[in-house]
Motif scaffolding. Structure first.
Motif, PDB file in Angstrom:
ATOM      1  N   ASN A 155       0.819  -1.204   0.000  1.00  0.00           N
ATOM      2  CA  ASN A 155       0.000   0.000   0.000  1.00  0.00           C
ATOM      3  C   ASN A 155       0.861   1.264   0.000  1.00  0.00           C
ATOM      4  OD1 ASN A 155      -1.810   2.079   1.939  1.00  0.00           O
ATOM      5  ND2 ASN A 155      -2.801   1.157   0.150  1.00  0.00           N
TER       6      ASN A 155
ATOM      7  N   THR B  47       0.439   4.110  -2.837  1.00  0.00           N
ATOM      8  CA  THR B  47       0.131   5.512  -2.547  1.00  0.00           C
ATOM      9  C   THR B  47       1.224   6.442  -3.059  1.00  0.00           C
ATOM     10  OG1 THR B  47       1.028   5.353  -0.297  1.00  0.00           O
ATOM     11  CG2 THR B  47      -1.344   5.040  -0.555  1.00  0.00           C
ATOM     12  N   ARG B  48       2.470   5.975  -3.088  1.00  0.00           N
ATOM     13  CA  ARG B  48       3.574   6.806  -3.578  1.00  0.00           C
ATOM     14  C   ARG B  48       3.643   6.851  -5.094  1.00  0.00           C
ATOM     15  NH1 ARG B  48       7.495   8.487   0.368  1.00  0.00           N
ATOM     16  NH2 ARG B  48       8.564   9.346  -1.432  1.00  0.00           N
TER      17      ARG B  48
ATOM     18  N   GLN C 162       1.209   5.648  -7.410  1.00  0.00           N
ATOM     19  CA  GLN C 162      -0.080   5.853  -8.089  1.00  0.00           C
ATOM     20  C   GLN C 162      -0.175   5.100  -9.427  1.00  0.00           C
ATOM     21  OE1 GLN C 162      -2.770   8.088  -6.851  1.00  0.00           O
ATOM     22  NE2 GLN C 162      -1.591   7.601  -5.027  1.00  0.00           N
TER      23      GLN C 162
ATOM     24  N   ASP D  66      -8.604   3.183  -7.267  1.00  0.00           N
ATOM     25  CA  ASP D  66      -8.494   4.510  -6.649  1.00  0.00           C
ATOM     26  C   ASP D  66      -8.552   4.457  -5.129  1.00  0.00           C
ATOM     27  OD1 ASP D  66      -8.142   5.842  -9.027  1.00  0.00           O
ATOM     28  OD2 ASP D  66     -10.280   6.253  -9.294  1.00  0.00           O
ATOM     29  N   SER D  67      -9.339   3.540  -4.563  1.00  0.00           N
ATOM     30  CA  SER D  67      -9.463   3.493  -3.105  1.00  0.00           C
ATOM     31  C   SER D  67      -8.137   3.122  -2.443  1.00  0.00           C
ATOM     32  CB  SER D  67     -10.566   2.518  -2.683  1.00  0.00           C
ATOM     33  OG  SER D  67     -10.230   1.206  -3.078  1.00  0.00           O
ATOM     34  N   THR D  68      -7.328   2.283  -3.079  1.00  0.00           N
ATOM     35  CA  THR D  68      -6.041   1.908  -2.489  1.00  0.00           C
ATOM     36  C   THR D  68      -4.992   2.993  -2.684  1.00  0.00           C
ATOM     37  OG1 THR D  68      -5.356   0.744  -4.484  1.00  0.00           O
ATOM     38  CG2 THR D  68      -6.389  -0.576  -2.768  1.00  0.00           C
ATOM     39  N   LYS D  69      -5.212   3.911  -3.595  1.00  0.00           N
ATOM     40  CA  LYS D  69      -4.244   4.979  -3.842  1.00  0.00           C
ATOM     41  C   LYS D  69      -4.362   6.118  -2.835  1.00  0.00           C
ATOM     42  CE  LYS D  69      -4.240   4.205  -8.803  1.00  0.00           C
ATOM     43  NZ  LYS D  69      -4.567   4.795 -10.095  1.00  0.00           N
ATOM     44  N   ARG D  70      -5.413   6.107  -2.023  1.00  0.00           N
ATOM     45  CA  ARG D  70      -5.682   7.236  -1.136  1.00  0.00           C
ATOM     46  C   ARG D  70      -5.349   7.001   0.325  1.00  0.00           C
ATOM     47  NH1 ARG D  70     -11.277   7.512  -3.055  1.00  0.00           N
ATOM     48  NH2 ARG D  70     -10.985   7.773  -5.256  1.00  0.00           N
ATOM     49  N   ARG D  71      -5.052   5.787   0.720  1.00  0.00           N
ATOM     50  CA  ARG D  71      -4.873   5.550   2.152  1.00  0.00           C
ATOM     51  C   ARG D  71      -3.575   4.815   2.444  1.00  0.00           C
ATOM     52  NH1 ARG D  71      -6.493   0.137   2.125  1.00  0.00           N
ATOM     53  NH2 ARG D  71      -7.992  -0.274   0.520  1.00  0.00           N
ATOM     54  N   ASP D  72      -2.968   5.187   3.549  1.00  0.00           N
ATOM     55  CA  ASP D  72      -1.757   4.529   4.013  1.00  0.00           C
ATOM     56  C   ASP D  72      -2.162   3.565   5.119  1.00  0.00           C
ATOM     57  OD1 ASP D  72       0.729   3.735   4.806  1.00  0.00           O
ATOM     58  OD2 ASP D  72       1.392   5.692   5.484  1.00  0.00           O
TER      59      ASP D  72
ATOM     60  N   GLN E 138       7.165   7.541   4.871  1.00  0.00           N
ATOM     61  CA  GLN E 138       5.997   8.421   4.952  1.00  0.00           C
ATOM     62  C   GLN E 138       6.408   9.769   5.533  1.00  0.00           C
ATOM     63  OE1 GLN E 138       6.182   5.423   6.556  1.00  0.00           O
ATOM     64  NE2 GLN E 138       4.204   4.397   6.560  1.00  0.00           N
TER      65      GLN E 138
END
Length: 168
Positions: A102, A106-107, A109, A115-121, A145
């Motif tokens: 994850n 997120t880093r 993209q 999209d849901s996995t791209k927004r949360r750490d 992070q």
């Protein structure tokens, strides 16, 4: 506060159809799918064993890419080691593996990840990731992070320049 430290050694790119023949496929870690001619990851995933996951994942690849794209699809395997008190270990828990996956999503993209996995750490603790081996576009040698954590260690937070890669 706990901090987790991981080293990811990236393999050279393998054609998707040939990756399961590699000795590294018996191991686990994270993997990145690429379309030929690009240095940016198209999809990032995790696996406790690459051979099992990529065999099952084949159907998703068929959904994500056209036939022409699949023939030009490459995979890089990221073999993970973690720092355990006073030594490096190849043992990484499922939770840690998910956190690393994850973190990379997120880093970087990647287009193929939802999209849901791209927004949360989802990492349980702050982490430091050291990328070695055949790195690719978007990766930095040292990632976290927290840029403050990297600065405290004397590491740069700038993106590393991509060197020429004859596979692409």
């Amino acid at each position: 506060m706990a901090i987790e430290c991981f080293k990811i050694e990236w393999t050279k790119p393998f054609l998707f159809d040939k990756v399961l023949l590699q000795p590294e496929a018996k191991r686990g870690g994270v993997y990145a799918l690429f379309k030929k001619g690009t240095t940016k990851a198209y999809y990032i995933g995790k696996a406790t064993r690459f051979d099992s996951r990529l065999s099952i994942h084949r159907q998703s690849i068929f959904r994500l890419m056209s036939e022409a794209e699949r023939k030009r699809c490459f995979v890089r395997l990221g073999l993970i080691s973690s720092f355990e008190v006073n030594h490096m270990s190849d043992t990484v828990s499922a939770s840690q593996l998910g956190g690393i996956e994850n973190f990379l999503i997120t880093r970087l993209q990647p287009i193929g990840n939802g999209d849901s996995t791209k927004r949360r750490d989802t990492a349980k603790y702050p982490m430091i990731v050291i990328n070695t081996g055949n790195t690719f576009g978007g990766l930095q040698k040292y990632m976290s992070q927290s840029s403050e954590l990297l600065k405290a260690l004397g590491k740069t937070t700038t993106t590393r320049r991509k060197t020429y890669d004859p596979w692409f």
